[in-house]
Design an enzyme around this catalytic site. Structure first.
Site, PDB file in Angstrom:
ATOM      1  CB  ILE A 190      -0.940   0.018   1.212  1.00 53.03           C
ATOM      2  CG1 ILE A 190      -1.833  -1.227   1.198  1.00 53.03           C
ATOM      3  CG2 ILE A 190      -1.774   1.291   1.209  1.00 53.03           C
ATOM      4  CD1 ILE A 190      -2.723  -1.374  -0.030  1.00 53.03           C
ATOM      5  CE  LYS A 191       4.280   4.428  -5.273  1.00 55.87           C
ATOM      6  NZ  LYS A 191       4.258   4.467  -6.749  1.00 55.87           N
ATOM      7  CB  VAL A 192       1.439   5.736   2.716  1.00 58.33           C
ATOM      8  CG1 VAL A 192       0.933   6.874   3.593  1.00 58.33           C
ATOM      9  CG2 VAL A 192       0.630   4.463   2.939  1.00 58.33           C
TER      10      VAL A 192
END
Length: 326
Positions: free
Chosen positions: A133-135
């Site tokens: 998951i890219k944050v």
């Protein structure tokens, strides 16, 4: 894989349905890359300009009351599942490889709880362990990446432009490394060299040198499950070798995610570095000698970060508007 540096790997910075259904697996089998990444701009370009989504879009339109975001997520999640499945063999053999990432809605970049909830929902909905998951590394994002990592969700901390950001991400992830989840910290590179005057020898260095500083800040934390990732590595300046931002950033325990054409250029060219890896003192010295015009390094870093957030939001908004009008 061409590089012999320990723990260095290439990932493909490209997602598109037709590519995933055809050439993607072949590239994996031939060890051209060992993972993949996506972002809102990549998805927007793929969904709006590829015919490969038409059949699924047609089916989605028959479902009542689907919002543009729900349509986007259905399309994007299908792509991520295709990529995750293709990469699962690499992941099963070694948990450091075989990842695909999907970014949280960029409109939520300053909303901690909604970002955490969306990150969890996306990870659970996709249903593959080898998803990251890219944050984005906003103030809210630091808390988000820590919360997700603590729960065993793989994290890609993105939009890193400064040594301070890199160190903060690494420390937060390390503090929350309660499971065997993996993380990468995405250091943006080539945009620096488009933001300053072109050097006389046409050999841009600021992006590479800044990336070296960020890499060292991450590695100082010393967590083997948290790796530096060099992103935005397509060569944009005229006359520059297409693999410039790969050949100059081959380092142990790192990843380089690049457009497919950049990876192919790197794999077909002789391997050599234009800039040797430097110690921090020498990096700072060389940065101080670079002509930045009327700007400072700090102002360039802030502008690039702000522009990065803005670009992802705009791409996402434009895509949703287009999907809503279909």
């Amino acid at each position: 894989m061409k590089p012999s540096v320990k723990d260095f790997s290439l990932w493909c910075d490209f997602i598109e349905r037709g590519f995933l259904e055809q050439e993607f697996l072949q590239h994996i089998n031939e060890a051209h890359f060992m993972g993949a990444t996506s972002n809102p701009s990549i998805f927007a370009n793929a969904i709006l300009h590829s015919n490969a989504y038409q059949e699924q879009l047609k089916n989605l339109r028959t479902q009542p009351n689907l919002s543009p975001k729900a349509i986007y997520e259905a399309l994007a999640i299908e792509d991520i599942k295709l990529a995750a499945n293709a990469l699962s063999r690499l992941y099963a053999a070694d948990k450091d490889y075989g990842y695909i990432s999907i970014e949280i809605d960029p409109m939520l970049s300053e909303d901690t709880q909604k970002s955490i909830d969306e990150g969890k929902r996306l990870y659970e909905t996709i249903g593959y362990e080898n998803v990251m998951i890219k944050v984005p590394a906003t103030e809210a994002g630091y808390e988000v990446m820590g919360a997700l990592f603590r729960e065993g969700i793989n994290v890609n901390a993105t939009l890193i432009f400064t040594e301070k950001q890199a160190a903060q991400c690494a420390k937060i992830l390390d503090k929350n490394a309660k499971t065997n989840a993996r993380a990468v910290i995405s250091i943006f590179v080539s945009r620096f060299d488009s933001a300053i005057p072109t050097p006389a020898d046409n050999l841009p260095k600021l992006g590479v040198l800044n990336a070296m500083l960020c890499y060292e800040a991450i590695e100082e934390v010393g967590n083997p499950r948290i790796r530096p990732l060099f992103a935005s590595t397509g060569a944009k300046l005229k006359g520059l070798n297409p693999d410039y931002y790969i050949t100059n950033l081959i380092a142990p325990h790192s990843v380089n995610t690049a457009p497919l054409a950049t990876i192919e250029a790197f794999l077909s060219a002789p391997q050599e570095r234009a800039i040797p890896w430097l110690e921090k003192k020498e990096i700072l010295k060389q940065i101080s000698q670079i002509d930045m015009g009327k700007s400072s390094l700090e102002s360039i870093q802030q502008t690039l970060f702000d522009n990065g957030i803005k670009a992802f939001k705009e791409s996402f908004s434009q895509m949703l508007a287009k999907l809503g009008s279909l």
